[in-house]
Scaffold this motif. Structure first.
Motif, mmCIF file in Angstrom:
data_model
loop_
_atom_site.group_PDB
_atom_site.id
_atom_site.type_symbol
_atom_site.label_atom_id
_atom_site.label_comp_id
_atom_site.label_asym_id
_atom_site.label_seq_id
_atom_site.Cartn_x
_atom_site.Cartn_y
_atom_site.Cartn_z
ATOM 1 N N PRO A 129 56.822 50.505 27.340
ATOM 2 C CA PRO A 129 57.799 50.470 26.252
ATOM 3 C C PRO A 129 58.878 49.437 26.595
ATOM 4 O O PRO A 129 59.196 49.225 27.769
ATOM 5 C CB PRO A 129 58.377 51.885 26.238
ATOM 6 C CG PRO A 129 58.100 52.444 27.584
ATOM 7 C CD PRO A 129 56.891 51.731 28.124
ATOM 8 N N VAL A 130 59.416 48.795 25.571
ATOM 9 C CA VAL A 130 60.467 47.796 25.757
ATOM 10 C C VAL A 130 61.820 48.509 25.765
ATOM 11 O O VAL A 130 62.101 49.354 24.921
ATOM 12 C CB VAL A 130 60.408 46.734 24.642
ATOM 13 C CG1 VAL A 130 61.578 45.764 24.745
ATOM 14 C CG2 VAL A 130 59.074 45.970 24.702
ATOM 15 N N ALA B 40 65.614 49.026 25.133
ATOM 16 C CA ALA B 40 66.495 48.611 24.042
ATOM 17 C C ALA B 40 67.893 48.253 24.522
ATOM 18 O O ALA B 40 68.361 48.727 25.564
ATOM 19 C CB ALA B 40 66.587 49.724 22.996
ATOM 20 N N ALA C 294 54.038 43.278 21.505
ATOM 21 C CA ALA C 294 55.306 43.208 20.772
ATOM 22 C C ALA C 294 55.480 41.866 20.048
ATOM 23 O O ALA C 294 56.520 41.624 19.442
ATOM 24 C CB ALA C 294 56.461 43.443 21.733
ATOM 25 N N GLN D 258 63.305 44.102 30.917
ATOM 26 C CA GLN D 258 63.011 44.580 29.565
ATOM 27 C C GLN D 258 61.979 45.700 29.541
ATOM 28 O O GLN D 258 61.785 46.336 28.516
ATOM 29 C CB GLN D 258 62.522 43.432 28.682
ATOM 30 C CG GLN D 258 63.601 42.415 28.377
ATOM 31 C CD GLN D 258 63.070 41.342 27.486
ATOM 32 O OE1 GLN D 258 62.473 40.376 27.949
ATOM 33 N NE2 GLN D 258 63.265 41.518 26.184
ATOM 34 N N SER E 104 64.247 43.269 23.068
ATOM 35 C CA SER E 104 65.148 44.387 23.360
ATOM 36 C C SER E 104 66.212 44.575 22.282
ATOM 37 O O SER E 104 66.929 45.576 22.287
ATOM 38 C CB SER E 104 65.844 44.176 24.716
ATOM 39 O OG SER E 104 64.903 44.242 25.767
ATOM 40 N N SER F 112 60.729 48.890 14.986
ATOM 41 C CA SER F 112 60.044 47.813 15.694
ATOM 42 C C SER F 112 58.564 48.140 15.646
ATOM 43 O O SER F 112 58.182 49.286 15.450
ATOM 44 C CB SER F 112 60.540 47.712 17.144
ATOM 45 O OG SER F 112 60.137 48.846 17.870
ATOM 46 N N ARG G 167 56.557 50.266 21.020
ATOM 47 C CA ARG G 167 57.297 51.386 21.621
ATOM 48 C C ARG G 167 58.537 50.865 22.328
ATOM 49 O O ARG G 167 58.492 49.831 22.988
ATOM 50 C CB ARG G 167 56.424 52.113 22.635
ATOM 51 C CG ARG G 167 55.627 53.250 22.075
ATOM 52 C CD ARG G 167 54.908 54.090 23.111
ATOM 53 N NE ARG G 167 54.441 53.360 24.290
ATOM 54 C CZ ARG G 167 54.654 53.736 25.560
ATOM 55 N NH1 ARG G 167 55.304 54.849 25.820
ATOM 56 N NH2 ARG G 167 54.191 53.047 26.563
ATOM 57 N N MET G 168 59.625 51.632 22.205
ATOM 58 C CA MET G 168 60.868 51.256 22.863
ATOM 59 C C MET G 168 61.449 52.455 23.599
ATOM 60 O O MET G 168 61.155 53.607 23.255
ATOM 61 C CB MET G 168 61.880 50.738 21.839
ATOM 62 C CG MET G 168 61.448 49.454 21.142
ATOM 63 S SD MET G 168 62.787 48.694 20.189
ATOM 64 C CE MET G 168 63.734 47.947 21.523
#
Length: 184
Positions: free
Chosen positions: A4-5, A7, A41, A50, A100, A176, A179-180
């Motif tokens: 996951p990125v 945020a 992404a 990130q 992000s 987005s 996944r974050m």
């Protein structure tokens, strides 16, 4: 593995990342995972902070932007423990975004040319000079390992204009296509 990125608002994005050595990480697998995460992404660069890792590694693949600059067609690289040796040339503005900080794009002024020393995924040292969009992509990702975000270059007025968007991102109120992880 797709990470996951992280945020905007997460503390890892504001830390100066640590250097790594051969024994500290399976770099081949890590870099493969970073590229997979970046492609998932739809990014052209991704820095380890990130994905929540405060280490001095970033990957780039500028090929999605090759229509804007043919030099990006086969511009796929791994940068380990990089050090910018010099930034030169006239500064120029270009609209940047960040995985992000989804849905925020702003013009950032950067030098047109840079020279960077780094290790590749085989731990081979390089010193190369890049210009144009290649330099910009590197500068943006390098900033991540220095704890700097592209929005840090904006004027106080511009920051006020996007403050609500940034607050919403940090609260997880953003869409987005990937996944974050949001700050707690």
């Amino acid at each position: 593995m797709i990470y996951p990125v992280v945020a905007y608002g997460h503390p890892v994005l504001k830390k100066v990342a640590e250097e790594i050595d051969k024994e500290s990480i399976d770099i081949k697998q890590f870099v493969e995972d970073m590229f997979e995460t970046m492609y998932n992404a739809h990014g052209v660069g991704l820095a380890a902070p990130q994905i929540g890792k405060s280490i001095r590694v970033f990957v780039v693949d500028g090929s999605p932007m090759a229509d804007e600059d043919p030099k990006l067609e086969d511009f796929k690289k791994v940068f380990i423990n990089p050090i910018i040796v010099s930034e030169e040339g006239e500064k120029w503005d270009f609209e940047e975004g960040c995985l992000s900080i989804p849905d925020v794009r702003e013009a950032v002024s950067r030098h047109s040319t840079l020279t960077i020393n780094y290790l590749d995924e085989n731990w081979v040292e390089h010193e190369e000079t890049f210009d144009g969009l290649r330099a910009r992509i590197i500068q943006h990702e390098y900033d991540h390992i220095e704890g700097v975000l592209f929005i840090d270059y904006l004027s106080a007025f511009k920051k006020r204009l996007i403050k609500k968007k940034l607050t919403n991102i940090s609260k997880g109120i953003v869409k987005s296509g990937y996944r974050m992880v949001f700050p707690k």
